[in-house]
Design an enzyme around this catalytic site. Structure first.
Site, mmCIF file in Angstrom:
data_model
loop_
_atom_site.group_PDB
_atom_site.id
_atom_site.type_symbol
_atom_site.label_atom_id
_atom_site.label_comp_id
_atom_site.label_asym_id
_atom_site.label_seq_id
_atom_site.Cartn_x
_atom_site.Cartn_y
_atom_site.Cartn_z
ATOM 1 C CG ASN A 151 62.968 100.542 31.377
ATOM 2 O OD1 ASN A 151 62.471 99.433 31.181
ATOM 3 N ND2 ASN A 151 62.271 101.560 31.845
ATOM 4 C CD GLU A 152 59.096 102.276 29.372
ATOM 5 O OE1 GLU A 152 58.040 101.603 29.319
ATOM 6 O OE2 GLU A 152 59.240 103.290 30.081
ATOM 7 C CD GLU A 308 57.783 97.789 31.483
ATOM 8 O OE1 GLU A 308 56.938 98.697 31.694
ATOM 9 O OE2 GLU A 308 59.006 97.981 31.572
ATOM 10 C CD1 TRP A 316 52.134 105.577 33.939
ATOM 11 C CD2 TRP A 316 51.165 106.591 32.212
ATOM 12 N NE1 TRP A 316 51.900 104.610 32.986
ATOM 13 C CE2 TRP A 316 51.314 105.210 31.901
ATOM 14 C CE3 TRP A 316 50.581 107.438 31.269
ATOM 15 C CZ2 TRP A 316 50.893 104.673 30.684
ATOM 16 C CZ3 TRP A 316 50.160 106.893 30.056
ATOM 17 C CH2 TRP A 316 50.326 105.527 29.780
ATOM 18 C CE LYS A 357 53.446 107.551 46.890
ATOM 19 N NZ LYS A 357 54.443 108.296 46.065
ATOM 20 C CG HIS A 359 52.072 100.920 37.469
ATOM 21 N ND1 HIS A 359 51.821 99.596 37.181
ATOM 22 C CD2 HIS A 359 52.248 101.547 36.291
ATOM 23 C CE1 HIS A 359 51.859 99.432 35.864
ATOM 24 N NE2 HIS A 359 52.109 100.598 35.303
#
Length: 673
Positions: A151-152, A308, A316, A357, A359
């Site tokens: 992931n990323e 995504e 963030w 949480k 997001h």
């Protein structure tokens, strides 16, 4: 090579699904809601390593079995992830030598993801073991349409400076250079007497006094990309021992500077990208378009996947601004317009725990009685109507040069001006094209440029001899080239090209640069049309140069500042084409809210000269993109816009358009003949 994911006809729709955060009765509600929204693909298992391998070598797949079976029963496919971006806590404690070390030599702690060294042999063995167990169990599962490795890559551990990485770097250098003399020559180590006697003497670019060797820094960045690609290849080949589904990973274009995604694109079966708006930017929709065009270009023009993005605010940024009504829909359809065959989100259901949480999600904390959920359902209906766009391509007459290695090199310390940044230059020229309703590709300077009427070099500080010759041939053959200041200065080792600047581009531009004259902060210099001493023209900022003509002719001169009376914008007719040069920054400062009329006027004139076709007379808040036989019209303004010359059937609304289409404020119209 495996092909595109095997999904029902149409576009993929869904997001990251993390059911392990919820009791099983919520899972049943999830799949019911997925059917309601039209979701057909979810990414599963991204952060499952500590759950499926709670102790080293002991696997528990019971939960994942039930999840995949439940998805299959609901007709929802899985993009099954390998959980290797977040090793379990037991791994870090059992293998402390695998921990990430930053540039200052600090061993970083746990409690987050990406906390490992990509060159660690212990990490390699553990990750291969868990991937093999996953692939052996699920490669034949009917819900698994594709694999999502890691992931990323490079999100937090793009570079590791531990002893293991240092030795891997030295091995990489031995393979590249063969003998240490070649390394010394490439890096110019005679400067400051820093010559190496052996590869064993080379240290990674850890915290050091200022003036670190540029060649060392560039090669360490190249090595770091290779280290992550090696991790991906190991997992991909492990999966392919058991199944033939497509394998990908999620890029972060354009917001992960350390990863050279052109190199990565060669490794994946389908390019996938994560994109998040910088919500406070008033022009965030233009940056989104840039990201989508760059992703499509990295994919070689083939359709790609938006893996995504967000339904609303992220968690963030300094100020996490929620999306306005209609913005999520416009964002999503803009990605589709520019080549995506998928519309995926992070995440399906908003988390109650952890760093993300706050997001946004497809199912928000507010639940289904919310504007976000109603928009998610409506978007699913839109995407079903747009199913016919799948596989269609976007074509462009204009390309911008984007080279990650030039991005790295131009922003090292001790350059003439800290204000001359790669992304600023690229975004300035891209915005001018966007507001002129021109769709653009992005290319490497060594690529085949023949499909394009115009190629723009917004920031090509690092430019090798072979790519420079490629640009020269392109212009001689009838192409048109627009080059911004401080381009063609150094080769692939960050060594100045011999002779006057701009060494690699002198001949094609028909000029030399005697001296750079960076401007003070907030200082500007006036320009005027050449030969019109009393006239007024645009203003430049950041940069000025003492340009000497050597075949080119001046279009604009500096009317003030350190280079008053000397050329500021030039034109060189060469063979069948033309090369233009801009020796300053004509655009306003980033974030000042002003439209860049000066640069846009220049770009418009160059587009006309190159014969680039584009719509005329439309407001520059209207986004116009053609993908195959679908015309997308996206209105980013607060007032309706009527567009002439539109005939066909509305894909989203079913309306018949006979000569014009009115796009509502904040709305989207898609027309097909």
């Amino acid at each position: 090579m495996p092909g595109y994911p095997v999904l029902p006809a149409g576009l993929a729709y869904g997001g990251d699904y993390n059911p392990e955060q919820w009791p099983e009765d919520v899972w049943r509600e999830d799949v019911r809601l997925m059917r309601e929204a039209g979701v057909n693909l979810v990414t599963v298992g991204v952060f499952n390593w500590g759950l499926i391998e709670p102790r080293e070598g002991q696997f528990d797949f019971a939960r994942l079995d039930r999840i995949l079976d439940l998805l299959h029963s609901a007709g929802v496919y899985a993009d099954l992830a390998t959980p290797t971006s977040s090793p379990p806590t037991w791994f870090r404690h059992r293998y402390p030598g695998s921990r990430l070390v930053d540039e200052g030599g600090r061993v970083l702690g746990g409690g987050s993801r990406h906390s490992f060294c990509p060159s660690s042999p212990d990490y390699a063995a553990a990750s291969e073991r868990v991937v093999a167990a996953l692939a052996a169990r699920y490669a034949g599962h009917p819900a698994v349409a594709m694999w999502h490795v890691h992931n990323e890559y490079g999100w937090a551990n793009a570079h590791c400076h531990c002893p293991v990485s240092a030795e891997a770097f030295r091995a990489w250098l031995r393979e590249k250079y063969g003998e240490v003399g070649a390394l010394n020559a490439a890096w110019g180590t005679v400067f400051w007497g820093l010559t190496y006697g052996s590869f064993d003497e080379v240290e990674p670019p850890v915290a050091a006094p200022p003036g670190l060797l540029s060649g060392l820094r560039l090669d360490f960045m190249r090595f770091s990309v290779d280290a992550h690609i090696a991790c991906f290849r190991r997992e991909r080949e492990t999966i392919r021992r058991f199944g033939d589904q497509p394998v990908t990973t999620n890029f972060m274009i354009p917001n992960c500077k350390p990863m050279d995604y052109r190199r990565w694109a060669e490794e994946v079966d389908v390019v996938a990208n994560d994109h998040y708006l910088v919500a406070e930017r008033p022009d965030s929709h233009i940056e989104l378009a840039l990201a989508a065009d760059l992703t499509r270009s990295v994919a070689g023009g083939r359709p790609w996947m938006l893996m995504e993005h967000s339904t609303g605010a992220v968690n963030w940024q300094p100020r996490n601004v929620a999306k306005r009504p209609g913005e999520m829909r416009r964002n999503t359809l803009a990605h589709v317009a520019r080549g995506s065959d998928a519309a995926m989100f992070f995440q399906w259901r908003a988390s109650r725990h952890g760093a993300e949480k706050f997001h946004s999600a497809m199912v928000p904390h507010a639940g289904v009685d919310s504007e976000v959920w109603r928009d998610v359902v409506a978007l699913g209906a839109d995407l079903r109507r747009l199913g016919g766009v799948r596989g269609e391509r976007v074509t462009a007459e204009v390309a911008l040069v984007w080279d990650w290695e030039s991005y790295w090199a131009v922003e090292f310390e001790w350059r003439p001006s800290a204000d001359l940044r790669f992304r600023d230059r690229v975004e300035a020229y891209y915005e001018a094209l966007w507001r002129e309703h021109v769709t653009a590709d992005f290319v490497h300077p060594s690529a085949d440029l023949s499909p394009y009427r115009l190629v723009v070099l917004p920031s090509s500080y690092l430019l090798g001899e072979a790519p420079a010759k490629n640009l020269h041939r392109y212009v001689e053959a009838g192409g048109h080239l627009l080059v911004s200041c401080f381009s063609g200065i150094v080769d692939e080792n960050d060594t100045i090209h011999p002779g006057p600047h701009p060494g690699a581009l002198r001949e094609v531009l028909g000029l030399t640069v005697e001296e750079f004259h960076p401007l003070r902060e907030h200082e500007t210099v006036p320009l005027r049309r050449s030969g019109d001493p009393g006239g007024t023209g645009p203003a430049g900022r950041i940069w000025s140069e003492r340009v000497r003509l050597a075949g080119a002719r001046a279009v604009h001169d500096f009317a003030g500042g350190p280079d008053a009376g000397h050329p500021a914008v030039t034109r060189n007719d060469l063979g069948g084409g033309t090369a233009w040069y801009v020796a300053t920054a004509l655009d306003p400062a980033p974030g000042d809210g002003a439209h860049d009329a000066d640069l846009r006027g220049l770009v418009a004139g160059v587009l006309d000269h190159a014969g680039v076709s584009r719509p005329r007379g439309l407001p520059d808040t209207l986004e116009v993109v053609r993908r195959g036989d679908h015309l997308f019209l996206l209105n980013h303004a607060d007032a309706a816009v009527t567009v002439g010359g539109v005939t066909g059937t509305g894909v989203l609304d079913g309306a018949a358009y006979t000569g014009s289409a009115t796009v509502p404020a904040g709305g989207v119209v898609v027309v097909r003949p």
